[in-house]
Design a protein around this motif. Structure first.
Motif: not given
Lengths: 259, 264, 155
Positions: A49-55, A109-112, A147-149, A155-157
């Protein structure tokens, strides 16, 4: 009469859903933690959910910062106040756009993806099969994703806001010729660590909990058929976007409303 | 002969619909028992009741003499380590390799070292003929292979009871033959108790020691394969022969077509 | 993707987030200067504080030496009292110093301009908690316009 009956039915449905969601949240996060097994699973989900949403976060952050640099400049230059571009970009990003846009992008991106993944695990009986193997799916599947979300979205924000401020700098300072010194220094005098940055982080944590919770619960509670999963995925995006925007107003009113 | 699982006067309702009404069955230890019946009568539900995933509205399910519905969560989880279930879809964890899937229950429930786990997993994979496929992901397996991999996972912890949910559904004749052989061999070699839920008549008659036929919320026929074949119940015979019409009507309950089309 | 690579990627991700936070905290909010070190308080009474707010800067010749801590109204003479928090490293200002409320740029933020007085013998230094006597209020645009019109009427 039918109208009232439907309203009543929907209310009861809604309340029972909230009840089931709370039971799930409690079972996954609060009850019976077991850090030795959860941490590796959580790291794996942080990757998903994190690294793959980074871009998408980097690209949107940069462009939103650049647009704000451009729009802010064209308005402010009329008043000879283009030096105030720095605080305008920084405050909008830190207080509002960083947390809110990140949450909306995260929901899409990650939620769906979370909803669809958990829905599919349910449809292919993976959750049942965990239960039959005497492994609690709440702890094995749900908790690491929650937890991951919750950990990654703030961090993403932060990354979004930082890259946005750089994007504003790129357009405002490098292309339109605002003085670099005043871009940063006026920003520095206007931005406060607690008032602006930490409040933004708090907002983001709240959004993270709400969006991840909605996403995970919709998957967990979905009807395990293809229509059921696609409906749950749509619901995740709609519900979490509405929840984020609604909560944003409430949080803004509480944090910045009484100045 | 001891019974490993006993179902006593069980009634189960889903919403307003009664799935089972006052049904009783016993599953003898060390034997293969088949539960048969037309689609949609809740055969899978019966397995979930035995596994404790569903609670009956009345009646009792006993596993090794202990009441499943009466257990608390910890007891139930302890009890489930002695049973395993082969789901219709296999239910392999999609993000793990075949090896990790089979190793999963061992890693969760035993404190064995990785070396020992590796040995056990390879033995189990050898038993189902998939040792060469240990590195593949479930998405790379055919349906029959996925079911065999799931079977290896189901026997990883050497359970006492294994429940097969429609193991033959949608398999080609070769995979079906492989699965029939596996179920039979495993039962003999490991002295397992098996419950096979299915509607594939011919396969079941070759492997089952005892058969229950369920329809209309009730057991309508039971006995050894021989007894079932010679049953004088019209319903049982219709099911065995696969007749289109009979006690189970061809038509979904509806009023007479002439009155519907021509008006009454 | 094996778990080692995944761990590295997550590690990099977290470091990036920390870097973003540090950039925001240090470069954007400039926490480097304030909050650290000892401070002392000074008070000043103004007739009108204009748009001054808590957390506005206190500057000497453009150098930030402290911030406005709070603004209150004196209960006896109904004038605003501004509490200033000044960094300890800028101490020993003579008590002939003056403060005025200034505006940075035409539309910018208001801040407190601190004008150190001349120090000669017999002049005490400002001690923590002292009131600064010599204050100049904020320029209020409406007042200025009023004065301007008034002086034109005189002509």
């Amino acid at each position: 009469m039918e109208f009232f009956a439907r309203t009543g039915r929907n209310t009861i449905d809604g309340i029972t859903r909230i009840g089931r969601a709370s039971v799930m949240f409690w079972g996954a996060i609060v009850a019976r933690p077991r850090p030795m097994k959860s941490i590796p699973l959580t790291i794996k989900q942080m990757y998903v959910v994190g690294v793959q949403s980074l871009l998408i976060i980097l690209v949107s952050g940069l462009f939103i910062g650049m647009v704000m640099g451009l729009q802010g400049y064209t308005v402010l230059v009329n008043y000879g106040a283009e030096e105030s571009l720095g605080p305008m970009v920084a405050l909008s990003l830190l207080r509002e756009l960083g947390p809110v846009v990140t949450a909306l992008l995260f929901a899409g991106r990650a939620g769906s993806a979370l909803t669809a993944e958990i829905g599919l695990m349910k449809a292919t009986e993976q959750l049942s099969s965990l239960e039959m193997m005497a492994v609690d799916p709440l702890r094995q599947v749900i908790a690491p994703r929650l937890w991951a979300g919750i950990l990654t979205m703030p961090m993403l924000a932060l990354i979004f806001s930082a890259i946005g401020i750089l994007g504003g700098h790129l357009v405002g300072v490098d292309w339109l010729g605002v003085d670099a010194g005043s871009y940063w220094s006026i920003m520095q005098s206007a931005v406060d660590l607690n008032e602006d940055i930490m409040n933004g982080v708090i907002k983001s944590v709240v959004f993270a909990i709400v969006v991840t919770w909605i996403a995970v619960f919709n998957g967990y509670d979905s009807i395990p058929t293809s229509e059921g999963i696609s409906k749950a995925t749509t619901q995740t995006v709609v519900h979490s976007s509405l929840a984020v925007l609604g909560l944003d107003f409430v949080l803004t009113a509480v944090m910045f409303g009484t100045e | 002969m001891k019974n490993l699982v006993e179902i006593k006067n069980l009634t189960f309702k889903r919403g307003d619909r009664t799935i089972y009404h006052d049904i009783s069955m016993s599953i003898p230890e060390g034997k293969t028992t088949a539960i048969m019946g037309p689609s949609g009568i809740g055969k899978t539900t019966m397995l979930r009741l035995i596994g404790g995933q569903l609670k009956p509205d009345s009646g009792d399910v006993l596993f090794a003499g202990k009441s499943i519905p009466g257990m608390n969560r910890a007891q139930l989880y302890a009890c489930r380590r002695h049973m395993s279930m082969l789901f219709q879809s296999g239910a392999l964890f999609t993000e793990m390799s075949v090896f990790d899937n089979v190793a999963f229950p061992l890693r969760e429930h035993s404190h064995l070292s990785e070396d020992v786990i590796r040995t056990i997993v390879l033995l189990k994979l050898q038993a189902v003929g998939l040792r060469g496929a240990e590195k593949l992901l479930p998405s790379e397996l055919s349906g029959g292979m996925a079911r065999r991999a799931a079977l290896a996972r189901a026997i990883a912890l050497d359970p006492r009871l294994i429940m097969y949910d429609e193991p033959f559904a949608g398999q080609d004749p070769i995979s079906m033959g492989v699965l029939v052989k596996l179920i039979k061999d495993l039962n003999d070699a490991l002295n397992l108790t098996s419950i096979v839920v299915t509607h594939d008549v011919t396969e079941v008659l070759t492997i089952a020691d005892y058969i229950y036929i369920i329809a209309e919320k009730q057991v309508i026929g039971e006995g050894t394969p021989e007894q079932i074949k010679n049953s004088d119940s019209a319903l049982v015979q219709q099911f065995l022969r696969g007749d289109a019409d009979g006690p189970v009507p061809f038509h979904y309950p509806v009023d007479d077509i002439s009155s519907a089309l021509l008006g009454s | 993707m094996n778990s080692r690579k995944m761990e590295i990627a997550v590690g990099l991700f977290v470091s990036l987030a920390v870097a973003a936070f540090l950039m925001l905290a240090l470069k954007v909010a400039d926490q480097g200067m304030q909050g650290s070190g000892e401070t002392y308080e000074l008070f000043a009474k103004f007739d009108n504080i204009g748009g001054l707010k808590a957390r506005s800067a206190v500057k000497v010749g453009g150098v930030i030496i402290g911030r406005v801590d709070s603004i209150s109204l004196d209960k006896d003479d109904f004038t605003p009292v501004v509490k200033l928090v000044v960094s300890q490293e800028y101490g020993d200002f003579p008590d002939t110093s003056s403060v005025s409320i200034l505006t940075s740029g035409l539309l910018g933020e208001q801040y407190v301009g601190f004008q150190p007085g001349f120090s000669f013998d017999g002049v005490d230094t400002l001690k923590p908690g002292d009131f600064i006597e010599d204050t100049k209020s904020a320029l209020v645009l409406e007042d200025l316009i009023g004065q301007f019109l008034f002086s034109r009427n005189d002509e």
